[in-house]
Design a protein around this motif. Structure first.
Motif, PDB file in Angstrom:
ATOM      1  N   GLU A 148      20.300  50.414   0.989  1.00  0.00           N
ATOM      2  CA  GLU A 148      19.232  49.504   1.422  1.00  0.00           C
ATOM      3  C   GLU A 148      18.180  50.269   2.245  1.00  0.00           C
ATOM      4  OE1 GLU A 148      22.434  48.722   1.646  1.00  0.00           O
ATOM      5  OE2 GLU A 148      22.635  46.941   0.377  1.00  0.00           O
ATOM      6  N   SER A 162      12.441  41.745  -3.770  1.00  0.00           N
ATOM      7  CA  SER A 162      13.723  41.445  -4.416  1.00  0.00           C
ATOM      8  C   SER A 162      14.804  41.001  -3.432  1.00  0.00           C
ATOM      9  CB  SER A 162      14.187  42.625  -5.268  1.00  0.00           C
ATOM     10  OG  SER A 162      14.163  43.780  -4.497  1.00  0.00           O
TER      11      SER A 162
ATOM     12  N   LYS B  71      16.668  37.739  -5.791  1.00  0.00           N
ATOM     13  CA  LYS B  71      17.367  38.730  -6.620  1.00  0.00           C
ATOM     14  C   LYS B  71      16.949  38.635  -8.082  1.00  0.00           C
ATOM     15  CE  LYS B  71      21.323  38.742  -3.615  1.00  0.00           C
ATOM     16  NZ  LYS B  71      22.599  38.119  -3.351  1.00  0.00           N
ATOM     17  N   GLY B  98      16.889  49.507  -8.190  1.00  0.00           N
ATOM     18  CA  GLY B  98      16.669  48.190  -8.779  1.00  0.00           C
ATOM     19  C   GLY B  98      17.912  47.303  -8.724  1.00  0.00           C
ATOM     20  N   VAL B 100      20.084  47.404  -6.123  1.00  0.00           N
ATOM     21  CA  VAL B 100      20.503  47.217  -4.719  1.00  0.00           C
ATOM     22  C   VAL B 100      20.606  45.742  -4.314  1.00  0.00           C
ATOM     23  CG1 VAL B 100      19.838  47.654  -2.298  1.00  0.00           C
ATOM     24  CG2 VAL B 100      19.744  49.496  -3.961  1.00  0.00           C
ATOM     25  N   PRO B 101      19.601  44.910  -4.624  1.00  0.00           N
ATOM     26  CA  PRO B 101      19.692  43.500  -4.196  1.00  0.00           C
ATOM     27  C   PRO B 101      20.902  42.781  -4.805  1.00  0.00           C
ATOM     28  CG  PRO B 101      17.482  44.014  -4.928  1.00  0.00           C
ATOM     29  CD  PRO B 101      18.333  45.165  -5.322  1.00  0.00           C
ATOM     30  N   LYS B 103      23.758  44.189  -5.724  1.00  0.00           N
ATOM     31  CA  LYS B 103      25.022  44.720  -5.196  1.00  0.00           C
ATOM     32  C   LYS B 103      25.360  44.085  -3.849  1.00  0.00           C
ATOM     33  CE  LYS B 103      27.030  47.449  -7.034  1.00  0.00           C
ATOM     34  NZ  LYS B 103      27.926  47.223  -8.210  1.00  0.00           N
ATOM     35  N   GLY B 104      24.326  43.801  -3.074  1.00  0.00           N
ATOM     36  CA  GLY B 104      24.565  43.284  -1.732  1.00  0.00           C
ATOM     37  C   GLY B 104      24.967  44.401  -0.795  1.00  0.00           C
ATOM     38  N   TYR B 105      25.044  44.079   0.497  1.00  0.00           N
ATOM     39  CA  TYR B 105      25.416  45.084   1.485  1.00  0.00           C
ATOM     40  C   TYR B 105      26.864  45.519   1.251  1.00  0.00           C
ATOM     41  CZ  TYR B 105      21.242  43.349   3.835  1.00  0.00           C
ATOM     42  OH  TYR B 105      19.961  42.976   4.123  1.00  0.00           O
ATOM     43  N   PHE B 106      27.186  46.655   1.767  1.00  0.00           N
ATOM     44  CA  PHE B 106      28.559  47.202   1.820  1.00  0.00           C
ATOM     45  C   PHE B 106      29.110  47.682   0.476  1.00  0.00           C
ATOM     46  CE2 PHE B 106      28.652  43.429   4.858  1.00  0.00           C
ATOM     47  CZ  PHE B 106      28.112  44.170   5.903  1.00  0.00           C
ATOM     48  N   LYS B 107      28.405  47.416  -0.640  1.00  0.00           N
ATOM     49  CA  LYS B 107      28.975  47.825  -1.932  1.00  0.00           C
ATOM     50  C   LYS B 107      28.231  49.024  -2.502  1.00  0.00           C
ATOM     51  CE  LYS B 107      31.006  43.620  -3.808  1.00  0.00           C
ATOM     52  NZ  LYS B 107      30.738  42.504  -4.695  1.00  0.00           N
ATOM     53  N   GLY B 108      28.999  49.961  -3.036  1.00  0.00           N
ATOM     54  CA  GLY B 108      28.383  51.123  -3.668  1.00  0.00           C
ATOM     55  C   GLY B 108      28.135  50.861  -5.151  1.00  0.00           C
TER      56      GLY B 108
END
Lengths: 263, 235
Positions: A148, A162, B71, B98, B100-101, B103-108
């Protein structure tokens, strides 16, 4: 050298800081906001001064004041949209002005010098515990928000569109910078912290074609400089801040020269 | 899908948009045209949520609160103004942004995500540049990478701000082919452009702007190039 407890502490603290500082420093370089390091290091000096005046651990003071100004900075940036450097100048001058007043009330100047240019003998057990307590969540946050943070550094508008919470991440970034500055104070000193944030990334940018390599190379450069700088500080009896940053500058110049030859 | 009701926006004391009303239906390819300074990019920025309107309502997916739908939106900005050529990022890393949104936080990123990158790069004829630094590519190739980043998340609303400026004919051809493919998948597309060929050939709806106002909204059939040139050159 390693038989001395203070050197063991210096190496542990130095290695932790040398990994975290470039990891977060690279984001502020890419956001073209490198000056934030300079600004918040002045706030850290004010925190040290307040700590010494009030008789509390100066590192606590530095962390508290730096985080406060990191949050204030984000607010001020919104007031001067498009002219972020004004907010940096305001915070720098405010910190310096208050530091000057507080320092004039402190009797001993020896401990002040340690915080301005770093010291390997001054790291207490309590300092080391504090550095570890801050370093672990800081590193966790950097790793959690890695992708992020890269997105907002690369293209803030698209990230916002987004659904990335740009405002929150900018705030997190400022706070992370503040935390790194707070814990680096003992080793590198307030005047030279921003070099540890920016210089490894500056070197790595010269040889990296992608972000992963930028992170890897900047940690290697930082680790090498900090370890060598602490050793130099021990044998030559000079301030670690000065020796670490001198090594960083030397590496940077070497890379520039070698790149020039390759071209 | 996109609805603006009496939307106005100003930069300090300069009015950029005046009482804009428009509606773009799901699956439409809508093109915004007009002279420089007419408010096209501002309109797109307001639709995207980059700027908050001073007055009026922006509805996306039928709702005023778009946060839950973000998203599903992808944006391709004007490349030159948004990207530093020295930025150390590879083509692969750019396209992964593209996702990233989603996946959300904390996920690779997973191996599935990397496979998606390969597929989209293959489609855009960019696979050989996957590990290359983005800044080392030509303008057209870079623009295609930005489009790949926008498409990898399979958006329901795709917004493009002058995607054909400064790109080669091959990239332009690939871009329009992809836009038609997206349209066939019922993706709503909003695009700012100066490309008259695109306007006539691909658009379902054309919005002509001047001085922050909408002059006309028409279909490709009713659109006259003569009239379009009048908008540009009558001053």
């Amino acid at each position: 050298m390693l038989k001395y407890t203070f050197m063991q502490r210096a190496f542990i603290a130095g290695i932790i800081i040398s990994i975290i500082a470039p990891l977060i420093g690279n984001y502020i370089i890419l956001k073209r906001f490198s000056q934030i390091g300079d600004t918040l290091s002045h706030s850290a000096i004010l925190g040290v001064a307040l700590g010494l005046l009030l008789g509390i651990n100066p590192l606590f003071g530095a962390l508290a004041v730096t985080i406060f100004f990191a949050l204030a900075l984000e607010r001020l940036r919104r007031c001067f949209k498009g002219f972020a450097e004004i907010s940096l100048s305001i915070i720098t001058m405010t910190s310096l002005a208050f530091s000057a007043i507080v320092f004039s009330r402190i009797k001993s100047s020896a401990s002040v010098m340690n915080y301005l240019f770093g010291s390997i003998i001054a790291i207490s057990k309590m300092d080391l515990i504090l550095i570890l307590m801050v370093a672990i969540p800081t590193l966790t946050l950097i790793l959690l928000f890695r992708k992020e943070l890269l997105y907002i550094c690369f293209d803030e508008d698209s990230a916002l569109v987004s659904g990335i919470n740009v405002k929150f991440l900018n705030l997190i970034l400022n706070v992370l910078v503040a935390l790194v500055i707070g814990i680096s104070l003992r080793i590198v000193g307030g005047f030279l912290i921003s070099a540890l944030l920016v210089m490894p990334g500056a070197v790595a940018m010269k040889i990296s074609s992608n972000f992963s390599n930028l992170q890897r190379y900047s940690i290697l450069v930082s680790l090498f400089s900090v370890v060598l700088g602490i050793i130099a500080s021990f044998y030559l009896n000079i301030s670690p801040g000065g020796s670490i940053v001198s090594i960083l500058i030397f590496i940077y110049l070497m890379v520039e020269v070698l790149k020039g030859r390759v071209r | 899908m996109v609805e603006l009701i009496n939307v106005s926006y100003s930069y300090e004391d300069k009015v950029a948009l005046k009482d804009i009303n428009l509606k773009i239906e799901k699956g439409e390819l809508c093109v915004i045209v007009g002279p420089n300074g007419s408010g096209k990019s501002t309109l797109v920025s307001v639709i995207c949520g980059i700027y908050k309107p001073d007055k009026g309502v922006v509805k996306l997916f039928g709702k005023e609160d778009h946060n839950h739908f973000r998203k599903k939106i992808s944006f391709v900005p004007q490349k030159v103004s948004s990207f530093n050529q020295l930025f150390p990022i590879s083509v692969k890393e750019t396209v992964l942004l593209g996702l990233v949104p989603q996946k959300g936080y904390f996920k690779g990123f997973s191996s599935q995500d990397l496979k998606k990158v390969d597929e989209i790069l293959q489609k855009l004829d960019l696979i050989e540049f996957k590990e290359k630094q983005l800044g080392k590519l030509s303008g057209g190739q870079q623009q295609r990478v930005f489009i790949a980043r926008a498409l990898i998340s399979e958006p329901e609303l795709l917004i493009l701000d002058e995607p054909t400026v400064g790109i080669d004919s091959k990239s332009e051809e690939i871009l329009y082919k992809l836009l038609l493919e997206q349209k066939a998948k019922n993706t709503t597309i909003v695009m700012v452009t100066h490309d008259i060929f695109a306007i006539k050939s691909y658009a379902d709806k054309i919005i002509c702007m001047k001085d922050g106002e909408i002059l006309t909204i028409c279909g490709a059939q009713e659109f006259s190039v003569k009239k379009y040139k009048q908008i540009y050159f009558e001053d």
